[in-house]
Design a protein around this motif. Structure first.
Motif, PDB file in Angstrom:
ATOM      1  N   LEU A   1       1.061  -1.543   0.137  1.00 22.29           N
ATOM      2  CA  LEU A   1      -0.027  -0.205  -0.479  1.00 22.29           C
ATOM      3  C   LEU A   1       1.053   1.041  -0.056  1.00 22.29           C
ATOM      4  CD1 LEU A   1      -2.586  -0.911   2.615  1.00 22.29           C
ATOM      5  CD2 LEU A   1      -3.039  -1.525   0.562  1.00 22.29           C
ATOM      6  N   ALA A   2       1.427   1.104  -0.265  1.00 18.12           N
ATOM      7  CA  ALA A   2       2.928   2.642   0.514  1.00 18.12           C
ATOM      8  C   ALA A   2       4.515   2.206   0.105  1.00 18.12           C
ATOM      9  CB  ALA A   2       2.758   3.266   1.638  1.00 18.12           C
TER      10      ALA A   2
ATOM     11  N   ALA B   1       5.704   2.616   5.121  1.00 16.71           N
ATOM     12  CA  ALA B   1       6.131   1.869   4.662  1.00 16.71           C
ATOM     13  C   ALA B   1       6.280   0.337   5.824  1.00 16.71           C
ATOM     14  CB  ALA B   1       6.060   0.901   3.775  1.00 16.71           C
TER      15      ALA B   1
END
Length: 246
Positions: free
Chosen positions: A183-184, A189
């Protein structure tokens, strides 16, 4: 006679004395708990180690996915072979014990009699008990296997259930440190992966404490400490290798 409790167990933490021991349930829960713990710790350590070398985000994701798949299959297969082997050993012992009871029953009667004599039974008490057990060859066989070898089918469980439980639990645990990198990227992250994994380890420790009736705080802290150490060591190794290759 007053029985003493193990040091870490308090009487108030024990269930009602009429409750069952749930032996068969524990046979399934063990691989699930171990699978979730191994998935979390191993993939957290793997992701942190690769992240320490500061590669491209796709490399971290690839390593995490590979670790998840490889570990899940390894855990599933390992649990299946382990439990299946215990079942096969039990089958062998049952067959061998049946042969002994058929051909040398007096020898087996004497063995079981001596076991209970060593535990403090009088000759009369031990003889009465063993005679009652030997009235049913199947009961005699299983009692001898339990006393002589220590095998009890009630605690072995199903190899398929153990394998599937371990596979699913490892997958779920290993997915947690990987999720933030899907997602990041970068420090966001990394921080989310580490924080989410340590939180999951703490919750797993609390869940384990519910089974073992130990302190929830202690169990959670132990899980976090071991997982954190594994992550720190692999991150340091990854960082060192990354610096050397730069």
């Amino acid at each position: 006679m007053i029985l003493k409790f193990p040091g870490a167990i308090r009487e108030h933490a024990l269930p009602d004395p009429t409750s069952p021991h749930e032996t068969s349930l524990n046979a399934v829960l063990r691989p699930i708990v171990f699978g979730a713990n191994d998935g979390l710790v191993s993939n957290l350590a793997l992701v942190m180690g690769v992240a320490g070398a500061d590669p491209a985000p796709s490399v971290i994701v690839l390593a995490g996915v590979a670790g998840l798949i490889a570990g899940a299959f390894s855990m599933g297969v390992g649990e299946y072979i382990s439990v299946r082997s215990q079942r096969e050993l039990l089958d062998y012992q049952i067959a061998f014990q049946a042969k002994q009871l058929r051909e040398v029953p007096d020898q087996e009667h004497a063995i079981l009699l001596q076991i209970y004599r060593d535990r403090g039974f009088t000759v009369e008490q031990a003889t009465a008990f063993v005679d009652a057990v030997f009235a049913d060859p199947d009961h005699a066989s299983r009692q001898l296997i339990f006393e002589e070898v220590g095998l009890d089918e009630r605690s072995i469980g199903s190899p398929v259930a153990a394998a599937l439980g371990s596979f699913a639990a490892f997958t779920a645990g290993a997915f947690i440190p990987l999720l933030p990198y899907l997602l990041a990227t970068g420090s966001v992250a990394f921080t989310a992966s580490l924080g989410l994994s340590l939180l999951a380890l703490a919750l797993l420790g609390v869940a384990i404490s519910r089974l073992t009736r130990r302190s929830a705080v202690f169990s959670a802290a132990r899980q976090v400490a071991f997982g954190g150490i594994a992550a720190a060591v692999t991150f340091a190794v990854g960082l060192f290798i990354g610096v050397q290759m730069a």
